[in-house]
Design a protein around this motif. Structure first.
Motif, PDB file in Angstrom:
ATOM      1  N   SER A  15     -11.529   6.765  -7.948  1.00  0.00           N
ATOM      2  CA  SER A  15     -10.485   5.769  -7.704  1.00  0.00           C
ATOM      3  C   SER A  15     -10.859   4.336  -8.050  1.00  0.00           C
ATOM      4  O   SER A  15     -10.236   3.397  -7.564  1.00  0.00           O
ATOM      5  CB  SER A  15     -10.050   5.849  -6.234  1.00  0.00           C
ATOM      6  N   THR A  16     -11.867   4.146  -8.922  1.00  0.00           N
ATOM      7  CA  THR A  16     -12.218   2.790  -9.317  1.00  0.00           C
ATOM      8  C   THR A  16     -11.563   2.372 -10.632  1.00  0.00           C
ATOM      9  O   THR A  16     -11.693   1.219 -11.049  1.00  0.00           O
ATOM     10  CB  THR A  16     -13.740   2.624  -9.460  1.00  0.00           C
ATOM     11  N   LYS A  17     -10.872   3.293 -11.281  1.00  0.00           N
ATOM     12  CA  LYS A  17     -10.198   2.939 -12.526  1.00  0.00           C
ATOM     13  C   LYS A  17      -9.128   3.972 -12.857  1.00  0.00           C
ATOM     14  O   LYS A  17      -9.025   5.025 -12.224  1.00  0.00           O
ATOM     15  CB  LYS A  17     -11.201   2.854 -13.675  1.00  0.00           C
ATOM     16  N   GLY A  18      -8.308   3.629 -13.839  1.00  0.00           N
ATOM     17  CA  GLY A  18      -7.338   4.555 -14.399  1.00  0.00           C
ATOM     18  C   GLY A  18      -6.368   5.158 -13.419  1.00  0.00           C
ATOM     19  O   GLY A  18      -5.826   4.483 -12.539  1.00  0.00           O
ATOM     20  N   ILE A  19      -6.169   6.447 -13.556  1.00  0.00           N
ATOM     21  CA  ILE A  19      -5.189   7.163 -12.753  1.00  0.00           C
ATOM     22  C   ILE A  19      -5.571   7.176 -11.276  1.00  0.00           C
ATOM     23  O   ILE A  19      -4.722   6.989 -10.407  1.00  0.00           O
ATOM     24  CB  ILE A  19      -5.014   8.592 -13.311  1.00  0.00           C
ATOM     25  N   GLY A  20      -6.845   7.388 -10.964  1.00  0.00           N
ATOM     26  CA  GLY A  20      -7.265   7.402  -9.569  1.00  0.00           C
ATOM     27  C   GLY A  20      -6.979   6.091  -8.867  1.00  0.00           C
ATOM     28  O   GLY A  20      -6.499   6.066  -7.725  1.00  0.00           O
ATOM     29  N   LYS A  21      -7.243   4.995  -9.545  1.00  0.00           N
ATOM     30  CA  LYS A  21      -6.978   3.673  -8.986  1.00  0.00           C
ATOM     31  C   LYS A  21      -5.479   3.480  -8.764  1.00  0.00           C
ATOM     32  O   LYS A  21      -5.052   2.982  -7.709  1.00  0.00           O
ATOM     33  CB  LYS A  21      -7.519   2.601  -9.936  1.00  0.00           C
ATOM     34  N   ALA A  22      -4.668   3.877  -9.722  1.00  0.00           N
ATOM     35  CA  ALA A  22      -3.214   3.747  -9.590  1.00  0.00           C
ATOM     36  C   ALA A  22      -2.680   4.577  -8.428  1.00  0.00           C
ATOM     37  O   ALA A  22      -1.775   4.143  -7.706  1.00  0.00           O
ATOM     38  CB  ALA A  22      -2.535   4.169 -10.895  1.00  0.00           C
ATOM     39  N   ILE A  23      -3.241   5.763  -8.238  1.00  0.00           N
ATOM     40  CA  ILE A  23      -2.830   6.613  -7.110  1.00  0.00           C
ATOM     41  C   ILE A  23      -3.150   5.923  -5.792  1.00  0.00           C
ATOM     42  O   ILE A  23      -2.334   5.899  -4.871  1.00  0.00           O
ATOM     43  CB  ILE A  23      -3.536   7.979  -7.195  1.00  0.00           C
ATOM     44  N   ALA A  24      -4.347   5.346  -5.704  1.00  0.00           N
ATOM     45  CA  ALA A  24      -4.752   4.656  -4.476  1.00  0.00           C
ATOM     46  C   ALA A  24      -3.784   3.525  -4.142  1.00  0.00           C
ATOM     47  O   ALA A  24      -3.368   3.354  -2.994  1.00  0.00           O
ATOM     48  CB  ALA A  24      -6.170   4.122  -4.617  1.00  0.00           C
ATOM     49  N   TYR A  25      -3.400   2.749  -5.136  1.00  0.00           N
ATOM     50  CA  TYR A  25      -2.472   1.641  -4.915  1.00  0.00           C
ATOM     51  C   TYR A  25      -1.099   2.148  -4.471  1.00  0.00           C
ATOM     52  O   TYR A  25      -0.462   1.574  -3.582  1.00  0.00           O
ATOM     53  CB  TYR A  25      -2.335   0.797  -6.176  1.00  0.00           C
ATOM     54  N   ALA A  26      -0.620   3.227  -5.094  1.00  0.00           N
ATOM     55  CA  ALA A  26       0.693   3.765  -4.732  1.00  0.00           C
ATOM     56  C   ALA A  26       0.708   4.273  -3.298  1.00  0.00           C
ATOM     57  O   ALA A  26       1.651   4.008  -2.540  1.00  0.00           O
ATOM     58  CB  ALA A  26       1.074   4.888  -5.703  1.00  0.00           C
ATOM     59  N   LEU A  27      -0.323   5.004  -2.908  1.00  0.00           N
ATOM     60  CA  LEU A  27      -0.387   5.538  -1.546  1.00  0.00           C
ATOM     61  C   LEU A  27      -0.492   4.408  -0.529  1.00  0.00           C
ATOM     62  O   LEU A  27       0.156   4.443   0.526  1.00  0.00           O
ATOM     63  CB  LEU A  27      -1.573   6.486  -1.419  1.00  0.00           C
ATOM     64  N   ALA A  28      -1.301   3.393  -0.831  1.00  0.00           N
ATOM     65  CA  ALA A  28      -1.438   2.255   0.077  1.00  0.00           C
ATOM     66  C   ALA A  28      -0.127   1.487   0.190  1.00  0.00           C
ATOM     67  O   ALA A  28       0.260   1.040   1.282  1.00  0.00           O
ATOM     68  CB  ALA A  28      -2.554   1.333  -0.409  1.00  0.00           C
ATOM     69  N   SER A  29       0.583   1.347  -0.929  1.00  0.00           N
ATOM     70  CA  SER A  29       1.866   0.640  -0.915  1.00  0.00           C
ATOM     71  C   SER A  29       2.885   1.346  -0.037  1.00  0.00           C
ATOM     72  O   SER A  29       3.775   0.711   0.535  1.00  0.00           O
ATOM     73  CB  SER A  29       2.413   0.502  -2.341  1.00  0.00           C
ATOM     74  N   ALA A  30       2.760   2.677   0.075  1.00  0.00           N
ATOM     75  CA  ALA A  30       3.668   3.455   0.920  1.00  0.00           C
ATOM     76  C   ALA A  30       3.213   3.501   2.374  1.00  0.00           C
ATOM     77  O   ALA A  30       3.864   4.138   3.203  1.00  0.00           O
ATOM     78  CB  ALA A  30       3.798   4.874   0.375  1.00  0.00           C
ATOM     79  N   GLY A  31       2.106   2.841   2.688  1.00  0.00           N
ATOM     80  CA  GLY A  31       1.671   2.735   4.079  1.00  0.00           C
ATOM     81  C   GLY A  31       0.502   3.596   4.474  1.00  0.00           C
ATOM     82  O   GLY A  31       0.060   3.555   5.624  1.00  0.00           O
ATOM     83  N   ALA A  32      -0.024   4.400   3.545  1.00  0.00           N
ATOM     84  CA  ALA A  32      -1.159   5.268   3.887  1.00  0.00           C
ATOM     85  C   ALA A  32      -2.449   4.461   4.035  1.00  0.00           C
ATOM     86  O   ALA A  32      -2.617   3.423   3.401  1.00  0.00           O
ATOM     87  CB  ALA A  32      -1.348   6.341   2.821  1.00  0.00           C
ATOM     88  N   GLU A  33      -3.329   4.962   4.889  1.00  0.00           N
ATOM     89  CA  GLU A  33      -4.690   4.449   4.963  1.00  0.00           C
ATOM     90  C   GLU A  33      -5.498   5.175   3.900  1.00  0.00           C
ATOM     91  O   GLU A  33      -5.566   6.402   3.907  1.00  0.00           O
ATOM     92  CB  GLU A  33      -5.276   4.703   6.348  1.00  0.00           C
ATOM     93  N   VAL A  34      -6.100   4.432   2.988  1.00  0.00           N
ATOM     94  CA  VAL A  34      -6.734   5.040   1.819  1.00  0.00           C
ATOM     95  C   VAL A  34      -8.246   4.899   1.875  1.00  0.00           C
ATOM     96  O   VAL A  34      -8.775   3.811   2.117  1.00  0.00           O
ATOM     97  CB  VAL A  34      -6.204   4.402   0.515  1.00  0.00           C
ATOM     98  N   CYS A  35      -8.928   6.011   1.619  1.00  0.00           N
ATOM     99  CA  CYS A  35     -10.375   6.004   1.443  1.00  0.00           C
ATOM    100  C   CYS A  35     -10.664   6.296  -0.022  1.00  0.00           C
ATOM    101  O   CYS A  35     -10.263   7.334  -0.545  1.00  0.00           O
ATOM    102  CB  CYS A  35     -11.050   7.046   2.326  1.00  0.00           C
ATOM    103  N   LEU A  36     -11.328   5.357  -0.674  1.00  0.00           N
ATOM    104  CA  LEU A  36     -11.706   5.521  -2.068  1.00  0.00           C
ATOM    105  C   LEU A  36     -13.021   6.291  -2.158  1.00  0.00           C
ATOM    106  O   LEU A  36     -13.901   6.134  -1.309  1.00  0.00           O
ATOM    107  CB  LEU A  36     -11.878   4.163  -2.732  1.00  0.00           C
TER     108      LEU A  36
END
Length: 261
Positions: A15-36
């Motif tokens: 989750s430090t780049k590319g698709i993984g990073k974008a997924i992390a941002y989307a989940l966080a934007s929806a309110g999830a607590e995210v662990c990278l």
């Protein structure tokens, strides 16, 4: 339709780049607590600090080395000894490019550890908490080459096919516990990984990266590469209650690139 993941905890690989990073941002934007989960601590720290947290959630990270399966197992065991999650995104860096005649049995073993064993082991640990809660989401980042293999990506073709069939099998076994398992078949996205593959193809063909990219874009009916945030939107939906009746699927996100059904 508003998607809320408030109160959910997500673990996102690579989750430090590319698709993984974008997924992390989307989940966080929806309110999830995210662990990278990745191996570059400096980048992990930067992204954690930048993730949306308007819902009051606290994001965090931990270091793993996907390329060393034994060390990876130790890291995952340590994490799940004190944590449980609701949403698991199985995503790692891809194996090296190359053809079937170029790759050795050791190359296949390394790719198997990276793409398959890491996902299976992480899911095994994550399912312990999901089954207690009777709720969970497992999402595997795979590739369209599962359906239409590319000759220069033989390792990815082979091992990601195993990952998706495993996901299909698992989905039936945990469906009654309100746990879904889905795989996403990734097309051409504007990421660092694709840039590396384009450079590899350009070198093999003795041409420019710009020429290779133009040809790839022209292959796509939409005539462009995908944006990583578009990928994040799909994952966010699959992780939500809105997708509670979707499981065991292989969902392409490719701008119409796949010619097969």
């Amino acid at each position: 339709m508003k998607i809320s993941l408030v109160g959910k905890k997500a673990l996102v690989g690579g989750s430090t780049k590319g698709i993984g990073k974008a997924i992390a941002y989307a989940l966080a934007s929806a309110g999830a607590e995210v662990c990278l989960m990745a191996r570059n601590e400096e980048k992990l720290q930067e992204i954690v600090a930048d993730l949306p947290s308007e819902q009051g959630q606290k994001h965090y990270y931990f270091l793993v080395n996907f390329s060393d399966f034994n060390a990876f197992k130790e890291s995952i065991n340590a994490f799940f000894s004190t944590n449980s999650i609701d949403i698991l995104i199985n995503n790692t860096q891809g194996p090296s490019a190359g053809t079937a005649l170029e790759k050795t049995s050791d190359d296949y073993q390394n790719a198997f550890d990276l793409l398959f064993k890491a996902a299976v082991f992480t899911t095994e640990k994550a399912l312990e908490g999901m089954r207690k809660k009777k709720w969970g989401r497992v999402i595997n980042v795979a590739s369209i080459t599962v359906r239409e293999p590319l000759s220069h990506l033989v390792l990815s073709n082979s091992i990601r096919a195993a990952l998706t069939t495993w996901g299909k099998s698992l989905s039936a076994e945990v469906a009654a516990e309100n746990i879904t398992v889905n795989s996403i078949l990734t097309g051409y996205f504007d990421t660092e990984r694709l840039s590396e593959l384009i450079a590899f193809k350009a070198e093999q063909a003795k041409t420019t990266s710009a020429h290779i990219q133009e040809n790839m874009e022209n292959e796509v009916p939409m005539k462009r590469l995908g944006k990583p945030e578009e990928y994040g939107y799909l994952v966010c939906f699959l992780a939500s209650d809105k997708a509670s009746y979707i499981t065991g699927t292989l969902i392409p996100i490719d701008g119409g690139l796949l010619r097969s059904m």
